[in-house]
Design a protein around this motif. Structure first.
Motif, PDB file in Angstrom:
ATOM      1  N   ALA A 235       0.914  -1.303   0.185  1.00 12.46           N
ATOM      2  CA  ALA A 235       0.080  -0.011  -0.069  1.00 12.46           C
ATOM      3  C   ALA A 235       0.988   1.009  -0.006  1.00 12.46           C
ATOM      4  CB  ALA A 235      -0.832   0.225   1.142  1.00 12.46           C
ATOM      5  N   SER A 236       2.110   1.003   0.207  1.00 15.89           N
ATOM      6  CA  SER A 236       2.963   2.324  -0.085  1.00 15.89           C
ATOM      7  C   SER A 236       4.039   2.312  -1.254  1.00 15.89           C
ATOM      8  CB  SER A 236       4.047   2.369   1.158  1.00 15.89           C
ATOM      9  OG  SER A 236       3.541   2.451   2.280  1.00 15.89           O
ATOM     10  N   ASN A 237       3.393   1.388  -2.323  1.00 16.61           N
ATOM     11  CA  ASN A 237       4.040   1.116  -3.296  1.00 16.61           C
ATOM     12  C   ASN A 237       4.218   2.355  -4.273  1.00 16.61           C
ATOM     13  OD1 ASN A 237       4.565  -0.047  -6.212  1.00 16.61           O
ATOM     14  ND2 ASN A 237       5.267  -1.615  -4.973  1.00 16.61           N
ATOM     15  N   GLN A 238       4.985   2.593  -5.120  1.00 23.46           N
ATOM     16  CA  GLN A 238       5.156   3.716  -6.104  1.00 23.46           C
ATOM     17  C   GLN A 238       4.247   3.434  -7.180  1.00 23.46           C
ATOM     18  OE1 GLN A 238       9.222   4.035  -7.486  1.00 23.46           O
ATOM     19  NE2 GLN A 238      10.036   4.840  -5.541  1.00 23.46           N
ATOM     20  N   ASP A 239       3.919   2.475  -7.640  1.00 24.24           N
ATOM     21  CA  ASP A 239       2.901   2.105  -8.520  1.00 24.24           C
ATOM     22  C   ASP A 239       1.383   2.527  -7.860  1.00 24.24           C
ATOM     23  OD1 ASP A 239       2.241   1.098 -11.538  1.00 24.24           O
ATOM     24  OD2 ASP A 239       0.732   0.308  -9.998  1.00 24.24           O
ATOM     25  N   PHE A 240       0.738   3.306  -8.481  1.00 20.43           N
ATOM     26  CA  PHE A 240      -0.692   3.786  -7.837  1.00 20.43           C
ATOM     27  C   PHE A 240      -1.645   2.922  -7.996  1.00 20.43           C
ATOM     28  CE2 PHE A 240      -1.601   4.785 -12.045  1.00 20.43           C
ATOM     29  CZ  PHE A 240      -3.101   4.571 -12.141  1.00 20.43           C
ATOM     30  N   GLU A 241      -1.635   2.059  -9.043  1.00 21.22           N
ATOM     31  CA  GLU A 241      -2.625   0.831  -9.020  1.00 21.22           C
ATOM     32  C   GLU A 241      -2.260  -0.424  -7.781  1.00 21.22           C
ATOM     33  OE1 GLU A 241      -3.461  -0.759 -12.802  1.00 21.22           O
ATOM     34  OE2 GLU A 241      -3.247   1.013 -14.164  1.00 21.22           O
ATOM     35  N   VAL A 242      -1.098  -0.558  -7.804  1.00 17.31           N
ATOM     36  CA  VAL A 242      -0.821  -1.295  -6.640  1.00 17.31           C
ATOM     37  C   VAL A 242      -1.177  -0.993  -5.350  1.00 17.31           C
ATOM     38  CG1 VAL A 242       1.388  -2.701  -5.495  1.00 17.31           C
ATOM     39  CG2 VAL A 242       1.143  -2.506  -8.064  1.00 17.31           C
ATOM     40  N   ARG A 243      -1.072   0.426  -4.982  1.00 15.45           N
ATOM     41  CA  ARG A 243      -1.476   1.110  -3.760  1.00 15.45           C
ATOM     42  C   ARG A 243      -3.122   0.704  -3.524  1.00 15.45           C
ATOM     43  NH1 ARG A 243       1.881   5.472  -5.165  1.00 15.45           N
ATOM     44  NH2 ARG A 243      -0.194   6.686  -5.399  1.00 15.45           N
ATOM     45  N   GLU A 244      -3.630   1.132  -4.578  1.00 15.71           N
ATOM     46  CA  GLU A 244      -5.040   0.890  -4.579  1.00 15.71           C
ATOM     47  C   GLU A 244      -5.634  -0.365  -4.509  1.00 15.71           C
ATOM     48  OE1 GLU A 244      -6.903   3.201  -8.058  1.00 15.71           O
ATOM     49  OE2 GLU A 244      -6.136   4.816  -7.228  1.00 15.71           O
ATOM     50  N   PHE A 245      -5.257  -1.186  -5.338  1.00 15.34           N
ATOM     51  CA  PHE A 245      -5.402  -2.785  -5.015  1.00 15.34           C
ATOM     52  C   PHE A 245      -5.226  -3.149  -3.677  1.00 15.34           C
ATOM     53  CE2 PHE A 245      -5.043  -3.160 -10.016  1.00 15.34           C
ATOM     54  CZ  PHE A 245      -6.336  -2.944 -10.128  1.00 15.34           C
ATOM     55  N   ALA A 246      -3.862  -2.782  -3.388  1.00 10.84           N
ATOM     56  CA  ALA A 246      -3.759  -3.432  -1.918  1.00 10.84           C
ATOM     57  C   ALA A 246      -4.651  -2.731  -0.770  1.00 10.84           C
ATOM     58  CB  ALA A 246      -2.101  -2.869  -1.333  1.00 10.84           C
ATOM     59  N   LEU A 247      -4.882  -1.383  -0.893  1.00 10.69           N
ATOM     60  CA  LEU A 247      -5.983  -1.063  -0.062  1.00 10.69           C
ATOM     61  C   LEU A 247      -7.402  -1.421   0.150  1.00 10.69           C
ATOM     62  CD1 LEU A 247      -4.964   2.886  -0.377  1.00 10.69           C
ATOM     63  CD2 LEU A 247      -4.548   1.605   1.796  1.00 10.69           C
ATOM     64  N   ARG A 248      -7.694  -1.654  -1.311  1.00 14.13           N
ATOM     65  CA  ARG A 248      -8.784  -2.300  -1.366  1.00 14.13           C
ATOM     66  C   ARG A 248      -9.060  -3.812  -0.727  1.00 14.13           C
ATOM     67  NH1 ARG A 248      -8.991  -1.573  -7.701  1.00 14.13           N
ATOM     68  NH2 ARG A 248      -9.823   0.333  -7.902  1.00 14.13           N
ATOM     69  N   GLY A 249      -7.785  -4.507  -0.777  1.00 18.39           N
ATOM     70  CA  GLY A 249      -7.893  -5.828  -0.162  1.00 18.39           C
ATOM     71  C   GLY A 249      -7.940  -5.557   1.512  1.00 18.39           C
ATOM     72  N   LEU A 250      -7.201  -4.703   1.856  1.00 18.45           N
ATOM     73  CA  LEU A 250      -7.041  -4.309   3.125  1.00 18.45           C
ATOM     74  C   LEU A 250      -8.675  -4.035   3.541  1.00 18.45           C
ATOM     75  CD1 LEU A 250      -3.663  -2.687   3.670  1.00 18.45           C
ATOM     76  CD2 LEU A 250      -4.189  -4.800   4.466  1.00 18.45           C
ATOM     77  N   LEU A 251      -9.222  -3.367   2.933  1.00 24.59           N
ATOM     78  CA  LEU A 251     -10.845  -2.607   3.529  1.00 24.59           C
ATOM     79  C   LEU A 251     -11.563  -3.853   3.340  1.00 24.59           C
ATOM     80  CD1 LEU A 251     -12.379  -0.291   3.950  1.00 24.59           C
ATOM     81  CD2 LEU A 251     -12.698  -0.069   1.799  1.00 24.59           C
ATOM     82  N   GLU A 252     -11.415  -4.864   2.542  1.00 23.20           N
ATOM     83  CA  GLU A 252     -12.579  -6.158   2.646  1.00 23.20           C
ATOM     84  C   GLU A 252     -11.949  -7.020   3.737  1.00 23.20           C
ATOM     85  OE1 GLU A 252     -14.776  -7.028   0.465  1.00 23.20           O
ATOM     86  OE2 GLU A 252     -14.541  -5.516  -0.718  1.00 23.20           O
ATOM     87  N   LEU A 253     -10.777  -6.957   4.197  1.00 26.81           N
ATOM     88  CA  LEU A 253     -10.353  -7.710   5.420  1.00 26.81           C
ATOM     89  C   LEU A 253     -10.922  -7.178   6.603  1.00 26.81           C
ATOM     90  CD1 LEU A 253      -6.934  -8.663   4.921  1.00 26.81           C
ATOM     91  CD2 LEU A 253      -8.863 -10.205   4.642  1.00 26.81           C
ATOM     92  N   ALA A 254     -10.987  -5.650   6.692  1.00 21.52           N
ATOM     93  CA  ALA A 254     -11.335  -4.915   7.944  1.00 21.52           C
ATOM     94  C   ALA A 254     -12.771  -4.987   7.950  1.00 21.52           C
ATOM     95  CB  ALA A 254     -10.977  -3.481   7.722  1.00 21.52           C
TER      96      ALA A 254
END
Length: 363
Positions: A235-254
């Motif tokens: 979620a801190s990756n330089q690639d914005f798509e990787v960041r967004e996809f990672a944040l989406r996954g974390l939100l689903e878990l939360a």
């Protein structure tokens, strides 16, 4: 093409001599022979005929193709042509009936990495949003070689293309999702996330998010395999798509509250959200517009984890879908000329033609 191109006549003789169990081409009619030659050479022939020809070539052993001057580049170009044809959902479904699906699946095991990658690419097109072809590929045991290539192929491009094909194959396909789960596909996704290939990471995160949405029970699998720690890092990756996809996954878990699949007391999680918030606050207007999805995800994740408004919300930096809606034109209603408003109301109150105003006595 090698030298002057493949030896189509040689391919014709081999194909005809090995078709339908015949030992020679003596039983083939001249009409069939002529069709094959013309189909090999023509550039303006109907799609089904071209697909039949390509299917015949895919059935030929590699050594036969090599002997006739067919190079891997030739085969890759042939697969690219097939991909254009199967973009039509009807032709994609016809691929099996004309005998082309099984040879295509066999190309997933080709000795050349470019051919393995391109065949997976073609399969992605065949099964994408296509329940019938998804079923045909599953019945033809196409899932197994795709999974093998995704998990174990030495070429990262082959692994990435295989993952793309798997993603298209199992979407809205419950048997496919079940097969992926039983085959320990999640372990393959975890390996993809820790790779150093951005495209591979994107595809893995995208599929992971879809699977978590489809089945809340899979959140526990993801937690037990250590995905949260990896996604916090991504979620801190330089690639914005990787960041967004990672944040989406974390939100689903939360959001899955039956079991705490995301440790909300994790110091690394809080540091991540605080850091992303600081970076968003100092963004230019242009960057804020590009990061509107990330702004919404960071705010939602903070709110779910800590049950309080995020600093982004307090600063008015949270993107909401309603931001794209046009504001109501209250000014026009307030300052519309009285006569125009009166005329509009009169028009709405009656559908009859207005009675002409008589300005003087009738003659």
């Amino acid at each position: 093409m090698a030298n002057n191109g493949p030896n189509w006549d040689g391919l014709l003789k081999w194909s005809l001599s090995h078709s339908n169990g015949a030992s020679s081409s003596s039983g083939i009619s001249e009409e069939d022979r002529q069709w094959f030659v013309e189909a090999m050479q023509a550039h303006t022939i109907d799609s089904i005929s071209r697909m039949k020809v390509i299917s015949q070539i895919m059935k030929m052993p590699e050594q036969v193709l090599e002997a006739q001057g067919v190079t891997p580049d030739d085969l890759e170009g042939m697969l690219a042509e097939l991909q254009e044809h199967v973009e039509s959902i009807d032709l994609a479904n016809d691929l099996h009936s004309i005998g082309g699906l099984v040879p295509l699946l066999s190309y997933l095991k080709n000795s050349n990495a470019k051919i393995r990658a391109k065949s997976a690419d073609v399969l992605t097109t065949v099964v994408q949003n296509n329940p019938r072809s998804q079923q045909l590929v599953m019945e033809a045991n196409g899932f197994e070689p795709l999974l093998t290539n995704f998990i174990a192929d030495p070429d990262i491009r082959v692994r990435t293309k295989a993952l793309g094909a798997i993603s298209s194959l199992i979407r809205n396909n419950q048997p496919g999702i079940t097969a992926f789960r039983l085959a320990n596909g999640y372990a393959g996704l975890r390996d993809a996330l820790v790779s150093d290939t951005v495209r591979f990471q994107r595809k893995a995160l995208n599929l992971l998010h879809y699977l978590l949405q489809e089945s809340n029970s899979d959140c526990k699998i993801v937690r037990d395999l250590g995905f949260p720690r990896i996604m916090i890092h991504l979620a801190s990756n330089q690639d914005f798509e990787v960041r967004e996809f990672a944040l989406r996954g974390l939100l689903e878990l939360a959001r899955e509250e039956s079991v705490r699949n995301l440790d909300r007391g994790d110091v690394n999680l809080r540091q991540l959200l605080e850091e992303r918030t600081r970076r968003i606050i100092v963004m230019s207007d242009e960057d804020l517009c590009a990061a509107r999805e990330e702004r919404q995800l960071v705010d939602s994740l903070w709110t779910v984890c800590y049950d309080e408004p995020s600093l982004l919300r307090e600063r008015g930096l949270v993107y909401l879908p309603s931001d794209d809606e046009l504001a109501p034109d209250v000014v026009r209603d307030r300052f519309e000329p009285p006569l125009r408003a009166w005329a509009a109301r009169r028009h709405d109150e009656t559908s009859e033609s207005p009675v002409p105003l008589l300005l003087g006595p009738a003659q």
